[in-house]
Enzyme design. Sequence first.
Site, PDB file in Angstrom:
ATOM      1  N   LYS A   1      -7.200  -2.122   1.041  1.00  0.00           N
ATOM      2  CA  LYS A   1      -6.254  -2.834   0.171  1.00  0.00           C
ATOM      3  C   LYS A   1      -6.303  -4.323   0.502  1.00  0.00           C
ATOM      4  O   LYS A   1      -6.367  -4.686   1.688  1.00  0.00           O
ATOM      5  CB  LYS A   1      -4.848  -2.259   0.419  1.00  0.00           C
ATOM      6  CG  LYS A   1      -3.759  -2.838  -0.455  1.00  0.00           C
ATOM      7  CD  LYS A   1      -2.422  -2.177  -0.125  1.00  0.00           C
ATOM      8  CE  LYS A   1      -1.298  -2.661  -1.020  1.00  0.00           C
ATOM      9  NZ  LYS A   1      -0.010  -2.005  -0.710  1.00  0.00           N
TER      10      LYS A   1
ATOM     11  N   SER B   1       4.133   2.845  -1.628  1.00  0.00           N
ATOM     12  CA  SER B   1       2.886   2.309  -2.199  1.00  0.00           C
ATOM     13  C   SER B   1       1.608   3.049  -1.871  1.00  0.00           C
ATOM     14  O   SER B   1       0.580   2.776  -2.476  1.00  0.00           O
ATOM     15  CB  SER B   1       2.718   0.858  -1.785  1.00  0.00           C
ATOM     16  OG  SER B   1       3.529   0.076  -2.601  1.00  0.00           O
TER      17      SER B   1
ATOM     18  N   SER C   1       2.026   0.055  -4.808  1.00  0.00           N
ATOM     19  CA  SER C   1       1.192  -1.119  -4.982  1.00  0.00           C
ATOM     20  C   SER C   1      -0.283  -0.885  -4.613  1.00  0.00           C
ATOM     21  O   SER C   1      -1.126  -1.689  -4.998  1.00  0.00           O
ATOM     22  CB  SER C   1       1.745  -2.280  -4.143  1.00  0.00           C
ATOM     23  OG  SER C   1       1.765  -1.954  -2.776  1.00  0.00           O
TER      24      SER C   1
HETATM   25  N1  GLN Z   1       7.345  -0.064  -5.275  1.00  0.00           N
HETATM   26  C1  GLN Z   1       7.992  -0.471  -4.082  1.00  0.00           C
HETATM   27  C2  GLN Z   1       8.268  -1.953  -4.139  1.00  0.00           C
HETATM   28  O1  GLN Z   1       7.873  -2.573  -5.054  1.00  0.00           O
HETATM   29  C3  GLN Z   1       7.150  -0.161  -2.886  1.00  0.00           C
HETATM   30  C4  GLN Z   1       6.018  -1.085  -2.727  1.00  0.00           C
HETATM   31  C5  GLN Z   1       5.292  -0.875  -1.445  1.00  0.00           C
HETATM   32  O2  GLN Z   1       5.426   0.160  -0.803  1.00  0.00           O
HETATM   33  N2  GLN Z   1       4.551  -1.891  -1.046  1.00  0.00           N
HETATM   34  O3  GLN Z   1       8.864  -2.482  -3.278  1.00  0.00           O
END
Ligand code: GLN
Length: 465
Positions: free
Chosen positions: A74, A173, A149
């Site tokens: 990532k 994410s 994400s």
């Molecule tokens: N969707 C969640 C957020 O936007 C989790 C994102 C993540 O785990 N980086 O905070």
Amino acid sequence: MDSQIKQLHQQLVNKEISCTTLVQERLDLLKKNTYNSVNSLLEDTALALATKVDAKIANGEEIGLLEGIPFGIKDVYMVQGTYTTASSDLLKNYKSAYTATAIQKLLDAGAIPLVKENCDSFGHGSSSENTIFGAVKNAINPELVAGGSSGGSAVNVAKDYTVFSIGGDTGGSIRQPAGYNKIYGLKPTYGRISRYGIMAYASSTDCVGPLAKTIEDIRIVLNVMSGKDGKDQTTHTSSQINEEAIKTNNVKTVGYFKNFIDNDAIDPKIKADFLAAIEKIKATGIEVRELDFFKSDTLVSTYYTLAMAETASNLSRLDGTNYGNRIEGENLKDTYSITRSENFSEESKRRIVGGNQVLSQGFSDEIYLKGLALRDQISQNFEKDFEEVDLIISPVTPNSPPKIGDSLKDPLAMYLSDAYTVGFSLGQLPTLTVPQGTETGLQITAAKNQEQTILKFANFLKETI
Ligand code: GLN
């Protein structure tokens, strides 16, 4: 298919394929792909490493299990000399000065990094649309979002562009895109894997973890990355999980949160499939208990209050002085302001503004401290649950993946799609997405450091539902 890593390892050792061919094939697939899963390719490094592996094999030297296995990263992890953009305008030309501990451990084991993968900018999102590299498309239906994400990482694994990928999970994410693309994704116990070298989003819930197509590959990669690290004081030592230990199930009691299921927000098909999975588990003699939990709205608000506060603080370092695309203004203050206004996305700015409000004088007692108190209560609730049950299972998401474009129009709906993942993040608990049970998979959660029980149960579920 028990383990892609083992299969490829055997083919390399038997000289059925060369490492260079393996790496080149995957690079070609990544280059040609139309899913927007790639931010940058590490072609030269990857091919140079593959040549070395081939030379070792040709010399009759032994190679390690991960040696020559291609993987993705990532684009929020530092890998020295590579672009690390966090999918943002601010860092689109930033190159890492050092390598993240978790990635270094994989490199030391001989795994070959192919790609820095598209994701929501700074981890801010649940759809991988908040990125300067174009929305990541779902591996199963490209009209839908990949989830986020870590969307690029999930798609690369689902499409076999990488054997495994390393995502980051702050509030879901890894687990949510794994579910949306029907693969496995593990968020380990907080502190099991070092966060050193991952771009910080919300430091108190940020976790490093693997996405892969098999449980065995998750186990192998987890073992390599785990461990105490002097560079991250929240890390702890953990024991290695061996292959035999996860073959037979000894889980006797499983729980699920009644209010996640008896709820208007859940898609009726996901609900019916989840309840059908519960029946199949019961039919094997395992006891299933209904548990009480906080309402989804409370979980989502608590998570976003704390995550926004932490990200506002973490991202304050990005002002164009030491890192990133600096845009000169009339004076220093102006420079900060233009640099940040022009280079952060709308979603990231919403979170920075929200987070600074949460932390500001006059509001922090009311909002931030209340968030922390709720978080303690959530953790206590989990402790009580794990006195009663060995594991908790839940759907990964209340709904199926939205169409590309929809989440950008309605951020609140996007936040609510995290309803089932964020609670486990606040509790710092290990949770695995398995691609079974509902359209977007199931989550298996255990008490801290019980990853072994989770993997065991995942193997059992594979045969059961
Ligand atoms: N969707 C969640 C957020 O936007 C989790 C994102 C993540 O785990 N980086 O905070």
